[in-house]
Write a protein that holds these residues in place. Structure first.
Motif, short mmCIF file in Angstrom:
data_model
loop_
_atom_site.label_atom_id
_atom_site.label_comp_id
_atom_site.label_asym_id
_atom_site.label_seq_id
_atom_site.Cartn_x
_atom_site.Cartn_y
_atom_site.Cartn_z
N GLU A 1 -24.90 -19.14 -26.10
CA GLU A 1 -25.95 -19.44 -27.07
C GLU A 1 -26.75 -20.66 -26.67
O GLU A 1 -27.97 -20.70 -26.85
N ALA A 2 -26.09 -21.66 -26.10
CA ALA A 2 -26.80 -22.84 -25.63
C ALA A 2 -27.81 -22.46 -24.55
O ALA A 2 -28.95 -22.93 -24.56
N ALA A 3 -27.40 -21.60 -23.63
CA ALA A 3 -28.31 -21.16 -22.57
C ALA A 3 -29.53 -20.45 -23.14
O ALA A 3 -30.67 -20.65 -22.70
N GLN A 4 -29.29 -19.63 -24.15
CA GLN A 4 -30.38 -18.88 -24.76
C GLN A 4 -31.33 -19.76 -25.57
O GLN A 4 -32.48 -19.38 -25.82
N MET A 5 -30.86 -20.93 -25.97
CA MET A 5 -31.73 -21.87 -26.69
C MET A 5 -32.71 -22.59 -25.78
O MET A 5 -33.72 -23.13 -26.23
N LEU A 6 -32.40 -22.61 -24.48
CA LEU A 6 -33.18 -23.42 -23.53
C LEU A 6 -34.41 -22.71 -23.01
O LEU A 6 -34.49 -21.48 -22.98
N VAL B 1 -18.72 -15.76 -19.82
CA VAL B 1 -20.00 -16.44 -19.70
C VAL B 1 -20.97 -15.54 -18.94
O VAL B 1 -20.60 -14.95 -17.91
N ASP B 2 -22.20 -15.45 -19.43
CA ASP B 2 -23.23 -14.65 -18.78
C ASP B 2 -23.84 -15.46 -17.64
O ASP B 2 -24.88 -16.09 -17.77
N VAL B 3 -23.14 -15.46 -16.51
CA VAL B 3 -23.57 -16.26 -15.37
C VAL B 3 -24.92 -15.77 -14.85
O VAL B 3 -25.77 -16.57 -14.42
N ALA B 4 -25.16 -14.48 -14.89
CA ALA B 4 -26.43 -13.94 -14.40
C ALA B 4 -27.60 -14.54 -15.16
O ALA B 4 -28.65 -14.85 -14.57
N TYR B 5 -27.42 -14.72 -16.47
CA TYR B 5 -28.50 -15.32 -17.28
C TYR B 5 -28.76 -16.76 -16.83
O TYR B 5 -29.91 -17.19 -16.71
#
Length: 385
Positions: free
Chosen positions: A280-285, A303-307
């Motif tokens: 979720e943190a990654a998607q906030m960025l 963890v969605d490493v690809a994202y």
């Protein structure tokens, strides 16, 4: 104390002290211990107040990240506790950087000063961590983790771990310098210059709340705090959050994008340890954004490493309050850039540590930061009043 140690009759040092030691998981016992003697580059601190940290609870109930004699800390005469402040009462050989009677707060880690990481200034990642309990001649200390900590009356600290405490700061507030220092270290590692940048802090625990305060003091705009408890989020507002999001009522990722004009945030400081917090943190960025991981998750989620790769997301794990972050945090607190005492909710006597830990662990009466005080500090304050 030996002849090489400098003392002062105004601050008498006893031969023994009361100290809590860790027995089986979750079990503490109050015992008598010898007062430790400071060596070269060390001082003896009379402990006046100690805050209880979530990591203390992790150590008391589960062991790690404390490492004593190469393994778990149970039944090894180990005293936990690390967020303490007090008064310098004895100086080790050659120490002239501090004076007897000076009020100080402490950070945890004093690296060995010899390994690769210490020479790079990364003493919280010292390669000698956990290898020298009871024998500190190597130089490394992590009080409350690999050497005895602060749930007692006196403790030895390396001078590199000390931070002067201004007289305008109460004992209780001074224990919070370490917490603010952890938040400061996280923001230092993700870039340092966050003025005008957008920062999301996830999780309104002590580090998260002071993460909001430090980010705002550094000029971040906007500062967004997410969490599940409205009363904690309201404290976040008082500490500088421009926006708060209750994740039970709103989709935090969508709301962050809305509040940042659809771009996403520049930084996320993850303090919740929630199962899907990293994704979720990654998607906030926004693309090229940075995440600071400041919590210990209880599980290891997928963890969605690809994202992360597709969006050039940077991850930073921090340990403690490195790179002298406590000094910068204390400066902010001394200048009243934020009121850290807002997160201090309960105070107990050191003799009531078991009850204090219950309040901290079970969040009794919505406890946030619980502080325990030694009798001498209580008597000193009552005399002053």
């Amino acid at each position: 104390m030996s002849a090489a140690v400098k003392t002062n009759a105004d601050y008498p040092v006893p031969e023994t002290m009361k100290a809590w030691v860790l027995k089986d998981p979750g079990e503490l016992e109050l015992v008598d211990k010898p007062v430790p003697e400071p060596k070269k580059a060390e001082v003896l601190v009379r402990i006046d107040a100690v805050a209880i940290c979530a990591t203390d609870l992790e150590i008391i109930y589960h062991g790690l990240p404390a490492i004593i004699e190469g393994g778990e800390p149970f039944n090894k005469n180990f005293t936990p506790g690390h967020e303490y402040m007090g008064t310098v009462v004895a100086l080790g050989p050659g120490v002239d950087e501090y004076e007897i009677g000076e009020r100080v707060t402490v950070e945890i880690h004093a690296g060995c000063g010899q390994c690769k990481r210490c020479r790079e200034g990364m003493y919280t990642a010292c390669h000698n961590y956990g290898k020298n309990y009871g024998d500190v001649d190597k130089g490394h200390r992590a009080n409350g983790f690999t050497t005895d900590g602060g749930f007692c009356e006196y403790q030895v600290n390396n001078i590199n771990t000390l931070v002067h405490v201004d007289d305008s700061m109460s004992d209780e507030e001074a224990t919070l310098v370490v917490t603010a220092g952890t938040a400061m270290y996280g923001l230092t590692e993700v870039g340092g210059l966050v003025a005008g940048e957008s920062v999301v802090v996830t999780g309104p625990g002590p580090i998260g709340l002071l993460g909001v305060a430090v980010a705002k003091a550094l000029g971040a705009q906007p500062v967004i705090l997410t969490g599940t408890r409205d009363n904690r989020l309201e404290i976040g507002r008082k500490l500088g959050a421009d926006h708060v999001i209750n994740v039970r009522n709103e989709n935090a990722v969508e709301k962050v994008h809305e509040l940042t004009g659809g771009k996403g945030a520049d930084y996320v400081v993850e303090c919740s340890g929630a199962p899907n917090s990293l994704n979720e943190a990654a998607q906030m960025l926004n693309r090229g954004g940075k995440i600071c991981l400041a919590a210990f998750p209880s599980t290891s989620p997928e963890v969605d490493v690809a994202y992360l790769v597709r969006n050039n997301i940077y991850l930073y794990g921090i340990r403690g309050e490195g790179k002298t972050a406590t000094h910068r945090a204390e400066a902010f607190m001394r200048q009243k850039r934020f009121d850290a005492s807002l997160i201090h909710t309960h105070t107990f006597d050191m003799s009531d540590l078991i009850e204090a830990i219950r309040y901290a662990k079970d969040r009794v009466d919505d406890a946030i930061k619980v502080v325990v005080r030694n009798e001498h500090a209580v008597a000193r304050r009552e005399a002053a009043e």
